[in-house]
Structure formats: structure tokens, C-alpha cells
Design a protein around this motif. Structure first.
Motif, short mmCIF file in Angstrom:
data_model
loop_
_atom_site.label_atom_id
_atom_site.label_comp_id
_atom_site.label_asym_id
_atom_site.label_seq_id
_atom_site.Cartn_x
_atom_site.Cartn_y
_atom_site.Cartn_z
N UNK A 99 -4.13 1.89 9.27
CA UNK A 99 -4.78 3.16 9.61
C UNK A 99 -4.00 4.33 9.02
N UNK A 100 -2.68 4.20 9.02
CA UNK A 100 -1.84 5.26 8.45
C UNK A 100 -1.99 5.33 6.93
N UNK A 101 -1.79 4.21 6.24
CA UNK A 101 -1.91 4.23 4.78
C UNK A 101 -3.34 4.56 4.36
N UNK A 102 -4.33 4.07 5.13
CA UNK A 102 -5.72 4.36 4.81
C UNK A 102 -6.03 5.85 4.87
N UNK A 103 -5.39 6.55 5.82
CA UNK A 103 -5.60 7.99 5.91
C UNK A 103 -5.14 8.68 4.62
N UNK A 117 1.78 6.59 -7.14
CA UNK A 117 0.79 7.57 -7.57
C UNK A 117 1.17 9.01 -7.19
N UNK A 118 2.30 9.17 -6.50
CA UNK A 118 2.76 10.50 -6.13
C UNK A 118 2.21 11.03 -4.83
N UNK A 119 1.68 10.14 -3.98
CA UNK A 119 1.08 10.57 -2.72
C UNK A 119 1.69 9.86 -1.52
N UNK A 120 2.91 9.39 -1.63
CA UNK A 120 3.54 8.67 -0.55
C UNK A 120 4.00 9.58 0.57
N UNK A 154 0.83 -1.21 0.00
CA UNK A 154 0.00 0.00 0.00
C UNK A 154 0.86 1.26 0.00
N UNK A 155 1.96 1.24 0.74
CA UNK A 155 2.88 2.38 0.71
C UNK A 155 3.46 2.56 -0.69
N UNK A 156 3.83 1.44 -1.32
CA UNK A 156 4.38 1.51 -2.68
C UNK A 156 3.36 2.06 -3.66
N UNK A 157 2.09 1.68 -3.48
CA UNK A 157 1.03 2.20 -4.35
C UNK A 157 0.90 3.72 -4.18
#
Length: 245
Positions: free
Chosen positions: A206-210, A143-146, A136-139
Motif C-alpha cells: 500500500x505504501x509503495x503503491x501510493x 527512478x528518483x521517486x524513492x 519495488x522500493x529499489x525501483x
């Protein structure tokens, strides 16, 4: 126009009596749709599940037409994890997020390889839930939103990072958090190679979902995140709390 490639089946939508429109994430052509005739046949119907690896031939008269597929199953993943509720939920979440996020026909070869590796690991490796979190972090990064997890936004320290600012997306150390700790997102150590502890994956989601919800989704037109992703996150929360497995 025509090409040949392999890809991960993301979605299937019935078209007419015996055909379907397949949406596939391919190595060289990104997220790409096409019409598959005979999709309801005894040979093809069982293979048309999210996560299936397909060998594809695509043809169209013009490049911007939807075109048609010829498809052969290479690897059927859903059946392999059918008895593992968490792995099956993760597979559905991966496919739904890729369909939700990726622009049409834009190649993302590194993300494609990472997605294949994750889908192959589901239920097979000990730390696949951590692999999912890293995916999910890689995604987000693709997409430019990491978020920036390299150093503390307050002190500049590169170690002891345990929080993320929900506004800036930058990591924060315990020393840097101070009285603001309760307002920050958790940053589990398993993302930096530490052994995963109970609740780490749920906290990380919870972090990546935010950032998926407040950074990425609005950029895609205020669409809500796929329900499949919410289901997987809820399942990980219940596991962290000692609930259903």
C-alpha cells in the motif's frame, strides 16, 4: 550497429504471421525492443513468456532503428512458478512494472541484477514476498521517486519508524505521528530486517503503491499502473486477511 547481451523478456507483441516484437530489459542496454523472426516456431514460442532470460544478438542498420534480434533461451522462469499463484502474479507484476517504468535504451545495471535475483527467488525462498517489496522500493529509488526512510521527519529519530508521510515521503515514528497517525502510510518493520508479520507485505505494498501511483506514474504521462501490479497487491491483501492463497 550490433551488440550482444542478456536480458529479461518483458513483453511480446505479434508482428506479421511468424514474427514478434520483443521488449527486453538488458544489463547493458536497458529496456530495448527488437524484431524476432520465427517467434511462432515450435522451438521459440514456448520460451517467449514474461520473465524468460534470453541471450540476445541485436542488429540494425542505424542505431535508432528498432533492429532485429536473434535470441536463445537461457532460463525459463514462468514454467517454474506456474503452480504458485502468488509467485506467478509477482513475476507478471515485475515485468509489467519494468516495461511501464524504464526509459528506452537507458542502462540500469544495479536494478537489472536485483530484478534477476528477485525473479530467480520467486517461490524458491522463504521471504521472497519481502524481497518483492524491497524491489519495488529499489525501483522507486532508481527512478528518483524513492521515499526517505532514514529518520523521522518530526523528531529526527532513526529507530521506531512505523509510518511514512504520503505527501513528503519521509518516515515518521510513533512519537512523531501523534494525532496524524491515521493519515499516514504504514511502514512495516520487515523493510528494516525485522521478521515479517502477517499483513506486513500487503501494508508495504500500500505504501509503495501510493508512490508508484501518485509520484512516478504522473511523471510518465499520467498513465495508470499496470493491472498486473494491482492483481498482485490484491492477492497479498487477501492473503493478509486469511483469504485465497
Amino acid at each position: 550497429m550490433e551488440w550482444r547481451d542478456e536480458g529479461i523478456l518483458l513483453t511480446t507483441r505479434k508482428h506479421g504471421e511468424t514474427s514478434a516484437i520483443l521488449e527486453v530489459f538488458t544489463a547493458g542496454h536497458g529496456r530495448h525492443a527488437g524484431l524476432l523472426r520465427g517467434a511462432t516456431s515450435r522451438r521459440m514460442a514456448p520460451a517467449l513468456q514474461p520473465g524468460t532470460q534470453l541471450a540476445l544478438d541485436w542488429r540494425a542498420r542505424l542505431e535508432d532503428h528498432i533492429g532485429s534480434y536473434r535470441a536463445e533461451p537461457v532460463k525459463m522462469r514462468a514454467g517454474r512458478v506456474m503452480g504458485d499463484r502468488a509467485a506467478l502474479s509477482a513475476l507478471a507484476s515485475v515485468c509489467a512494472l519494468l516495461a511501464f517504468t524504464l526509459p528506452e535504451r537507458a542502462p540500469h545495471p544495479a536494478l537489472y541484477l536485483r530484478s534477476c535475483a528477485l525473479l530467480d527467488a520467486l517461490g524458491e525462498t522463504r521471504d521472497w514476498t519481502v524481497d518483492y517489496l524491497r524491489w519495488e522500493l529499489a525501483l522507486l529509488e532508481e527512478m528518483g521517486f524513492g521515499p526517505d526512510l532514514t529518520a523521522c521527519a518530526v523528531t529526527g529519530a532513526t529507530e521506531g519508524l512505523i509510518y511514512v508521510s504520503p505527501k513528503s515521503g519521509r518516515a515518521v515514528s510513533a512519537a512523531g505521528a501523534g494525532d496524524w497517525a491515521e493519515k499516514l502510510l504504514p511502514l512495516p518493520g520487515c523493510l528494516f530486517g525485522a521478521p515479517a508479520r502477517t499483513g506486513d507485505v500487503a501494508a508495504g505494498l500500500r505504501m509503495t503503491g501510493h508512490f508508484l501511483d501518485t509520484w512516478l506514474a504522473p511523471a510518465l504521462g499520467e498513465r495508470p499502473l499496470p493491472e498486473a501490479r494491482h492483481r498482485f497487491a490484491r492477492l497479498m491483501e487477501r492473503r493478509a486477511a486469511g483469504g485465497a492463497r
